[in-house]
Each structure stands twice: as C-alpha cells, then as structure tokens.
Design an enzyme around this catalytic site. Structure first.
Site, mmCIF file in Angstrom:
data_model
loop_
_atom_site.group_PDB
_atom_site.id
_atom_site.type_symbol
_atom_site.label_atom_id
_atom_site.label_comp_id
_atom_site.label_asym_id
_atom_site.label_seq_id
_atom_site.Cartn_x
_atom_site.Cartn_y
_atom_site.Cartn_z
ATOM 1 N N GLY A 73 14.782 15.492 -56.004
ATOM 2 C CA GLY A 73 13.491 15.827 -56.587
ATOM 3 C C GLY A 73 13.058 17.229 -56.173
ATOM 4 O O GLY A 73 13.640 17.850 -55.279
ATOM 5 N N GLY A 121 17.189 12.128 -55.515
ATOM 6 C CA GLY A 121 16.882 11.758 -56.887
ATOM 7 C C GLY A 121 18.071 11.841 -57.817
ATOM 8 O O GLY A 121 18.116 11.157 -58.842
ATOM 9 N N GLU A 144 17.215 12.014 -46.812
ATOM 10 C CA GLU A 144 15.761 12.095 -46.661
ATOM 11 C C GLU A 144 15.255 12.160 -45.219
ATOM 12 O O GLU A 144 14.226 12.787 -44.948
ATOM 13 C CB GLU A 144 15.105 10.915 -47.392
ATOM 14 C CG GLU A 144 15.106 11.017 -48.912
ATOM 15 C CD GLU A 144 16.436 10.671 -49.550
ATOM 16 O OE1 GLU A 144 16.574 10.832 -50.772
ATOM 17 O OE2 GLU A 144 17.356 10.240 -48.820
ATOM 18 N N ASP A 152 14.796 6.753 -51.145
ATOM 19 C CA ASP A 152 14.035 6.097 -52.210
ATOM 20 C C ASP A 152 14.891 6.048 -53.456
ATOM 21 O O ASP A 152 16.108 5.954 -53.364
ATOM 22 C CB ASP A 152 12.688 6.807 -52.431
ATOM 23 C CG ASP A 152 12.851 8.235 -52.949
ATOM 24 O OD1 ASP A 152 13.899 8.877 -52.685
ATOM 25 O OD2 ASP A 152 11.915 8.741 -53.611
#
Length: 366
Positions: A73, A121, A144, A152
């Site tokens: 992301g 992502g 992350e 995530d």
C-alpha cells in the site's frame, strides 16, 4: 511481468484479450504501490467482468515496470493520515480488504503473475487468487512489523495456515522468500521462468490457463525453509515473543540467531500483536472472519505511535533507526495487545468491516 507503462497513464490499466480480462498495476516508479483509487478501479473491473461484460472468464494480474508486481500500500499516505489523526486509511483498508475477499471468492479464474517484488498489499491482490505464478525473480513478503504495523490484507489468514510455524517466522521477521518457499508456505502455486511470462500472457488471450500452463510451468528451484523446519517449528511454537526470541538465541543454528536479531529489530508492540493475530486467525474458519479481525487491528494501529515512527524511519527520513514506544518486549502490556482486537468505535464509527454476502461470520464477528 515487465509490462510497458507510460507517463500520464492511469495507475490501473485494463484490457480484454479474448476471454481474459487483464489488470496491470501501473505505478512503476512507486513499485506499483496501491492507492485507494487503484483498489476501487480493480473492484469495478472485477464487478463488470463477473456480471458478464466482455464474456470474460479469467483475469490476469500483472505489474508494470522491471521491479515487481506490487510493493504494498501507499504507506506515505498512511503515515500522513495517521499523523493527522484522520480516517482516510481506515476507508482505504475497508475497500482493500473487500477486494481481497472478492479475489478469493470470484467465480472467474484469477491468475496472478507474482514476478519480482510482491509485498504487503501486493500479496493481498495476488495470493488470494486461484492461480498464483512465481518466478526466479519473486521476492514475496509481509514486512509490516518493520514499520510498526501488523500483517493484513488476509496475510494472517495465509500465514496462519502455512506448514508448522513457517508463517509465524515470516510474519515476525518480515523475511522475503523466493519461489520455492512461497509455494511451500501456500502463497503461490506454480513456477514459470520470468522470460516466458509474456508468451504465457499471450496464450491466455485464447486459452484457459489450466490448458496452457503445463507447457510453461517448471520444477521449483531450491528453497531454504524446508531445511530449516526443525528449528523454525520448535522456536516459533513458544507461547510468547520473548520465549520465541530466547529459543532462537539459544538453539545453536546461526540462521536461528540471525532470525532472533531480526525480530529484536522490529516494533515490540507490532510483534506481540502479530503473534496474537496469527494464533487467533488459526481458530477462525474463513478469510472473511480474519479480514474483520485485521481491520480492527489495522484501525487501532493508527492511534499507536509505532506506525508513524516506523514509516518515518524506513520511508520518510530513511535513517533506519526507529524509536519504538515502548522500546522493549517486556514493556508491552497484555492490555495494549488486547486493545488492538477490540470492536471499533470513536472516529471509525460503530461498525466493523462489512464484507457483504459471503460466509456467515458468526456472532460478534461482523
């Protein structure tokens, strides 16, 4: 896949070739990192093709440029939003996680060329697909914890289901893996040399991927993780991050010691929340349930200091010396970990992530 890209073009390029709808992530200078607009555009394209536009039966996801499919992301935007106390990141994650679930349950055959860098992502828009192709250039990771965040985009679902404790190792360290280890961990399916991807893509215009893939798929090159299962499964089976680190340091294998040093460099809070998220994800039945949990964790992370600090250190200032708060594992309380899993409220509203029609998430999950 090295698709061409041109300045001024849309960040998501769409085309239909025969019965294949093609999505090309087109921000090569940003390593195709995802923005909210890109997520919405991908969702719109999938919706149209699922509803019969162009008689599309399969989808091909590729990335523009030479470096990879997608680095994740747009974390600069997340940094600015978190620092300002905004909710734009929560809105982005809501639509991104919906897209991840959509990819996993689409009736279309979803083919992802996971060539080059595929992180965060990028894993979310590829590894939930039905046909996931890696190459000798693939570097797949959920990194992350290095920016004070928690895996995530369904990452804790995927990693919690990897053999033994391989997923725990990848989640806590953020280690990037190659083709063989990505397949071993359940993040990919097939190995195709990167030089043959353009030819395979051309073949998909007129053929179902399952009919032509055997002509391109080759045996996997050697990996690393299979030979490290003994110490990985033993060390990461511990109940706490502190005990995991202790086992890694005292095991005796140099690779285990190196893993411990990597873990100790990550955000203590993110490490403890990540371990809890993985263990909780194992007890959940569906990707949708895990995405609901991840949405809570992600939103709560916006109000924790380590996300802003981690992105500052790694991406904004690039000094690579984050000052974590708290700075040590023993200072992270059980209450702080539990806070990340609490139902949302306040500036995020009263509702958790709504994934629409799909498997029943059970009481208290939605």
């Amino acid at each position: 896949m090295n698709a061409a890209a041109h300045a001024g073009e849309d960040p998501v390029l769409l085309s239909t070739e025969g019965r294949t709808g093609r999505i090309t992530l087109n921000r090569p200078r940003a390593l195709n990192s995802l923005t909210h607009a890109m997520v919405l555009r991908m969702t719109e394209a999938l919706t149209g093709w699922e509803e019969g536009v162009g008689d599309v039966t399969q989808v091909l996801l590729t990335g523009a440029g030479e470096r990879g499919l997608c680095a994740g992301g747009d974390i600069r935007a997340i940094h600015d939003d978190a620092k300002a106390g905004g909710t734009a990141s929560a809105d982005f994650w809501r639509d991104e996680y919906r897209l991840n679930a959509r990819i996993a349950r689409t009736p279309l055959t979803y083919v992802a060329f996971m060539d080059g860098i595929v992180m965060g992502g990028g894993v979310g828009v590829s590894a939930h697909g039905g046909v996931r192709i890696v190459t000798e250039r693939s570097r797949v990771a959920m990194p992350e914890t290095g920016i004070g965040f928690v895996p995530d985009v369904g990452g804790t679902y995927l990693l919690s289901r990897a053999p033994g404790e391989l997923g725990t190792h990848l989640a806590l360290t953020g280690t990037a893996v190659g083709a063989a280890d990505a397949v071993l961990c359940g993040l990919a399916d097939h190995f195709v040399p990167s030089g043959r991807l353009p030819e395979l893509a051309a073949d998909l215009a007129g053929h179902d991927v399952h009919d032509v893939l055997p002509r391109y798929a080759q045996p996997l090159p050697p990996g690393h993780l299979a030979g490290r299962r003994a110490w990985i499964d033993h060390c990461y089976a511990a109940d706490t991050v502190e005990e995991i680190v202790d086992r890694l340091l005292t095991h005796g294998d140099p690779a285990a010691k190196e893993a411990a040093e990597t873990v100790l460099d990550r955000s203590p809070t993110a490490l403890k929340v990540t371990l809890a998220a993985l263990r909780r994800a194992r007890a959940l039945d569906t990707l949708e349930q895990v995405l609901v949990q991840e949405y809570r964790v992600s939103c709560h992370s916006l109000s924790a200091p380590d996300l802003v600090e981690g992105i500052r250190a790694q991406v904004i200032d690039k000094d690579r010396t984050p000052r974590w708060t708290p700075a040590t594992l023993d200072a992270v309380t059980d209450a702080e970990v539990a806070r990340h899993f609490a139902p949302l409220g306040g500036r995020f509203g009263e509702l958790d992530l709504d994934l629409g029609p799909g498997p029943d998430l059970g009481p208290g999950q939605r």
